[in-house]
Design an enzyme around this catalytic site. Structure first.
Site, mmCIF file in Angstrom:
data_model
loop_
_atom_site.group_PDB
_atom_site.id
_atom_site.type_symbol
_atom_site.label_atom_id
_atom_site.label_comp_id
_atom_site.label_asym_id
_atom_site.label_seq_id
_atom_site.Cartn_x
_atom_site.Cartn_y
_atom_site.Cartn_z
ATOM 1 N N ASP A 96 0.868 -1.169 0.000
ATOM 2 C CA ASP A 96 0.000 0.000 0.000
ATOM 3 C C ASP A 96 0.907 1.222 0.000
ATOM 4 O O ASP A 96 1.823 1.324 0.822
ATOM 5 C CB ASP A 96 -0.874 -0.016 1.260
ATOM 6 C CG ASP A 96 -2.288 0.451 0.983
ATOM 7 O OD1 ASP A 96 -2.440 1.590 0.501
ATOM 8 O OD2 ASP A 96 -3.230 -0.313 1.253
ATOM 9 N N ASP A 202 -3.057 4.798 -2.335
ATOM 10 C CA ASP A 202 -4.116 5.362 -1.508
ATOM 11 C C ASP A 202 -4.469 6.792 -1.940
ATOM 12 O O ASP A 202 -3.567 7.618 -2.128
ATOM 13 C CB ASP A 202 -3.604 5.371 -0.054
ATOM 14 C CG ASP A 202 -4.689 5.605 0.956
ATOM 15 O OD1 ASP A 202 -5.584 4.762 1.063
ATOM 16 O OD2 ASP A 202 -4.629 6.632 1.665
ATOM 17 N N ASP A 336 -12.530 -0.962 3.763
ATOM 18 C CA ASP A 336 -13.289 0.270 4.012
ATOM 19 C C ASP A 336 -14.793 0.083 3.849
ATOM 20 O O ASP A 336 -15.550 1.041 3.992
ATOM 21 C CB ASP A 336 -12.878 1.363 3.006
ATOM 22 C CG ASP A 336 -11.493 1.924 3.262
ATOM 23 O OD1 ASP A 336 -11.022 1.857 4.414
ATOM 24 O OD2 ASP A 336 -10.879 2.427 2.297
#
Ligand code: TEU
Ligand code: CA
Length: 563
Positions: A96, A202, A336
């Site tokens: 990430d 991200d 999420d």
């Protein structure tokens, strides 16, 4: 065919995947211990949510140091072992990349705080406050944070504020500063040289901010500054530069962009090959079904939608990205979002059927499929009481819903309990043993009570399990060029409940038919009756092709044309 189109990605949210040292927190040792399991699914790529040093205000998305492993997860040595053992199994790692912001503990930010003259000051977005009517110091503008409240924090040493678009501990980097970009690129080279395959990036579409940081919306009350931060021309330039300076030096490479409210046009501009930016991007429209215009906690539509709306959303993106020359990363759940069976179909009597159908859909669409830990056993949402909430977003927005939206407490609670990210973050259910086999210690977060029934060990023994179905669907996709890279051709488009489409290349034609409703429904497949379709996979068993097809609730079927 490009490498990234052939891949199937399994996302791990390490904190809740598997604990190996008995402290109740998932870790790298746990992932290493489960590599055989991951391999057995048939996937080839692992995306790890952030494992870097972090204060955990946003569970890893607030990074203190990009070059260090979070001590709760292990050491750099553990990481190297994971990388090596994964490679031995034929699994590549995707990291990430959280480059829109660092945490307030990052050395850059700590330096920036020291003085207005620090060379690091310009690494972040500091701005002089405004003076209010009573002489009080106000934030520089009306920007609302993604998690509620003003997006500005006061610098304790001066009359300036700094920008934090997510939690108050995540400080937005100033990408206009070349030094920041170089710092990020250097860090990317570090991980790529180690041997990771690439990055999931991200909120990468918000790295550029509008010059002058003007007020958002009408400029009165707090407002989210979509128009000043999302996909500005500069964000495209930065990604092109990143491609040139970093990504283009590695082959193979893997890149997927994550961003807020990405338009179809922008997604294509980010992911078209000639643009030399990203390979693919996610969109969130499916996950916003039934939400009001303000996003996931905008409850005004009652979280209700019709199968037709779901179908239209899928068709819009499938057709639009195909026509626009881009590429999608498709997913039904992630860290999420609520669990996919609970969110889209049914987590009660039709849970198994729902999980299988959503898997088959995800694995049949045009775009690279992403699976999230636990969906392969049909994990569901988890009822959580206030004191069991762990996510900052849930806790903060609970207050915002009451204070800003004037919602009574019981309603605010209902809204959070419906949509909280915590649903995705309960520990992975490995067995019906203590703590679901996740840990020997009480886990950092509640285990879903349904673990005695829903767990990997049980699924591995069960006939016609969700897990076995995932494996079949994964291997079917891995074995088919049409499913990986064929064109997407919708059939029976007017149908309100049933979504049908072909995936076709020069060699093969597949047909997917899925009932998006919880009631019996009918597909009209007259247009494709000449293909001689034979069943490949079906969520209610394999059933022969018929022109007038009757489908059970949430039934999905995959067919292949006979030559
Ligand atoms: O999420 C970015 C993002 O757009 C979120 O606002 C998302 O829509 C929200 O989490 C839905 O509830 C990324 C990460 O995936 C998320 O975990 C982080 O909290 C966020 O960035 C900040 O780094
Ligand atoms: Ca641990």
């Amino acid at each position: 065919m490009e490498d990234f189109k052939k891949r199937i990605v399994y996302q791990i949210w390490p904190r809740s995947f598997k604990d190996s040292n008995g402290d109740g927190i998932g870790d790298l040792g746990g992932i290493i211990a489960k590599l055989d399991y991951i391999k057995s699914l048939g996937v080839d790529t692992l995306w790890l949510s952030p494992i870097y040093k972090s204060g955990n205000k946003d569970y890893g998305y607030d990074i203190d140091n990009y070059y260090e492993i979070h001590e709760e997860f292990g050491t750099m040595e553990d990481f190297d072992t994971l990388l090596k053992e994964a490679k031995n199994q034929g699994l590549d790692l995707v990291m990430d990349l959280v480059a829109n912001h660092t945490s307030d503990q990052h050395p850059w930010f700590q330096e920036a705080l020291k003085s207005k003259d620090s060379p690091y000051r310009d690494y972040y977005i500091f701005k002089e406050g405004r003076v209010g009517k009573k002489g009080e110091l106000l934030p520089p503008n009306n920007w609302l944070s993604a998690f509620g409240g003003s997006a500005w924090q006061r610098d304790p040493q001066s009359t300036e504020f700094y920008l934090t678009l997510f939690t108050p501990h995540q400080c937005d980097l100033n990408w206009a500063n070349e030094k920041v970009r170089e710092g990020i690129y250097e860090m990317m080279h570090f991980w790529l040289k180690k041997g990771v395959l690439g990055f999931r990036m991200d909120v990468i579409n918000t790295i550029a901010k509008r010059d002058g940081l003007p007020n958002a919306g009408k400029g009165k009350k707090l407002d989210f500054p979509f128009e000043h931060i999302v996909s500005l021309p500069k964000s495209h330039d930065y990604l092109q530069e990143m491609h040139e300076k970093v990504l283009s030096h590695y082959d193979p490479i893997f890149t997927v962009g994550e961003g807020m409210v990405t338009s179809l046009e922008d997604l294509n501009r980010y992911t078209k090959k000639e643009e030399r930016k990203l390979q693919m991007m996610f969109h969130f429209d499916l996950h916003l079904l039934g939400c009001g215009p303000l996003g996931k906690f905008d409850f005004r539509k009652g979280y209700r939608w019709t199968p037709k709306e779901m179908k239209d959303t899928i068709l819009t993106w499938q057709k639009g990205v195909q026509e626009g020359g881009g590429w999608l990363g498709n997913f039904m759940s992630n860290h999420d979002q609520p669990r996919q069976v609970s969110r889209f179909f049914d987590d009660g009597p039709f849970r198994r059927k729902s999980a299988k159908a959503l898997a088959l859909l995800n694995l049949s669409l045009r775009g690279t499929p992403f699976l999230y830990q636990g969906e392969e056993i049909g994990m569901t949402n988890c009822h959580l009481e206030e004191e069991e909430w762990r996510d900052f977003e849930a806790i903060n927005d609970y207050q915002v819903l009451q204070d800003m939206m004037h919602l009574p407490k019981f309603l605010a609670k209902k809204v959070i309990q419906k949509m909280t990210r915590d649903h995705a973050r309960t520990p992975m259910q490995w067995s019906d043993g203590p703590h679901a086999g996740f840990s020997e210690h009480t886990p950092w977060m509640k285990v879903n009570e349904n673990y005695t029934n829903i767990n990997v060990a049980k699924e591995e023994l069960r006939e016609h399990s969700i897990l076995a179905f995932y494996k079949e669907a994964i291997s079917t996709r891995k074995g088919s060029t049409a499913l990986q890279d064929g064109s997407f051709i919708p059939i029976d488009e007017e149908n309100k409940n049933v979504l049908s489409f072909l995936r076709q290349d020069q060699k093969e034609t597949y047909l997917l038919v899925i009932n998006l409703s919880g009631k019996e429904a009918h597909g009209n497949l007259l247009d494709v009756s000449a293909y001689g379709f034979k069943p490949v996979l079906g969520t209610y068993g394999e059933k022969p092709f018929t022109v007038a097809m009757t489908l059970c609730p949430y039934e999905a079927r995959l067919y292949k044309a006979t030559p």
